[in-house]
Design an enzyme around this catalytic site. Sequence first.
Site, PDB file in Angstrom:
ATOM      1  N   GLU A  34       0.829  -1.209   0.000  1.00 45.93           N
ATOM      2  CA  GLU A  34       0.000   0.000   0.000  1.00 45.93           C
ATOM      3  C   GLU A  34       0.866   1.264   0.000  1.00 45.93           C
ATOM      4  O   GLU A  34       0.573   2.235  -0.671  1.00 45.93           O
ATOM      5  CB  GLU A  34      -0.919   0.016   1.231  1.00 45.93           C
ATOM      6  CG  GLU A  34      -2.107  -0.900   1.100  1.00 45.93           C
ATOM      7  CD  GLU A  34      -2.985  -0.523  -0.080  1.00 45.93           C
ATOM      8  OE1 GLU A  34      -3.318   0.661  -0.219  1.00 45.93           O
ATOM      9  OE2 GLU A  34      -3.312  -1.409  -0.885  1.00 45.93           O
ATOM     10  N   CYS A 189     -11.386   2.288 -14.986  1.00 53.56           N
ATOM     11  CA  CYS A 189     -11.738   3.707 -14.869  1.00 53.56           C
ATOM     12  C   CYS A 189     -10.450   4.521 -14.791  1.00 53.56           C
ATOM     13  O   CYS A 189     -10.160   5.172 -13.799  1.00 53.56           O
ATOM     14  CB  CYS A 189     -12.618   3.928 -13.645  1.00 53.56           C
ATOM     15  SG  CYS A 189     -13.423   5.533 -13.684  1.00 53.56           S
ATOM     16  N   CYS A 196     -15.183   2.328 -20.427  1.00 57.30           N
ATOM     17  CA  CYS A 196     -16.546   2.262 -19.868  1.00 57.30           C
ATOM     18  C   CYS A 196     -17.314   1.051 -20.387  1.00 57.30           C
ATOM     19  O   CYS A 196     -18.159   0.499 -19.682  1.00 57.30           O
ATOM     20  CB  CYS A 196     -17.301   3.544 -20.175  1.00 57.30           C
ATOM     21  SG  CYS A 196     -16.474   4.986 -19.505  1.00 57.30           S
ATOM     22  N   CYS A 205     -23.542   4.924 -13.839  1.00 59.23           N
ATOM     23  CA  CYS A 205     -22.476   5.926 -13.699  1.00 59.23           C
ATOM     24  C   CYS A 205     -22.970   7.306 -14.151  1.00 59.23           C
ATOM     25  O   CYS A 205     -23.371   7.491 -15.300  1.00 59.23           O
ATOM     26  CB  CYS A 205     -21.257   5.505 -14.522  1.00 59.23           C
ATOM     27  SG  CYS A 205     -19.974   6.763 -14.530  1.00 59.23           S
TER      28      CYS A 205
END
Length: 347
Positions: A34, A189, A196, A205
């Site tokens: 992370e 995205c 899309c 969306c």
Amino acid sequence: MSSFAQQLIRWQKQHGRHDLPWQAQDAYRVWLSEIMLQQTQVATVIPYYQRFVASFPDIASLAAATEDQVLAHWSGLGYYARGRNLHKAAQIIVEKHRGEFPRAFEQIIELPGIGRSTAAAVCALAWHERRAILDGNVKRVLARYCGIEGWAGEKKVEEKLWQQAEALLPSQDVATYTQALMDMGSSVCTRSRPKCALCPVQADCVALRTERIAELPSPRPRKAVPERYAVFLLLMHGNDILLEKRPGSGIWGGLWCPPQFEDEGAARDWFVRNGMEANEGDRLDTFTHTFTHFKLHITPLRIRLERKPLRVEQAGSVWLDVEEALGAAIPTPVRKILEQLQTVRPE
Ligand code: SF4
């Protein structure tokens, strides 16, 4: 469960990533990944991550390493405060938590370099705890999916995004959902030209429906990026170069760099003050390194010495062979200069 979460979980099982080296790992590895993934893309992170865990396979070995060893493994990744904080946090975990990564969100978030989203990601991915994350990619997905306007660096916009992140959280399967959000943000995205047609949540969306994909998320308000100038003094004796350890805070904190000056005059003054005889030296090509908040134009000035000087002004200086220096904890622009020195051998 929101249909957003359901769709994402279903999509992750079929199309998400399942082969990342830190997946299904302990809290230490999830935490490390992370931190590395902040500001850095997955493909760049993977080899750094692998080298890092090979040298520091657990919190104890990371805590026992020197800062120099840790930063040498970070060399080239940028944002070096991440590496320094990781090292400090490992030492705190050894001292305060007997070497066990803390379980409680409140204890995790107290560690240096860990914010709300990173602490939540560790809780969600390592322990399947119900926690919302909001890293850069997730901010983009939610701004588009929910149609949230405004730059995410503004407090009130960020707060809205957090509210959505919490509201969309599923009651179960949180680890899969969290990984799905990350995968979606980095592979579907995407910042430019999102796919899309492949998106599992395209039906709801807002950005897609209102044709505002190019406008969302709203960019940071434009501001001129300040430009700064620096001269790097490359003192060479044969194939050895003088490097100095930079102070612990500030840019490139704790890394090794050639002495840096505002201009050539200051570099030559320092040179004379340290008892070295001035000679002309030669300038290598000026190049620009871009930081988040400013641009730095760097001119490397190389001076070859007959003898190594007996004194240099600051403690924490070292002469290293160029080859050896490339393996030390150095920032990217210094790596670039050293690689150039390797190809341009002294006459
Ligand atoms: Fe992003 Fe397009 Fe999916 Fe909307 S439909 S969330 S813009 S990929």
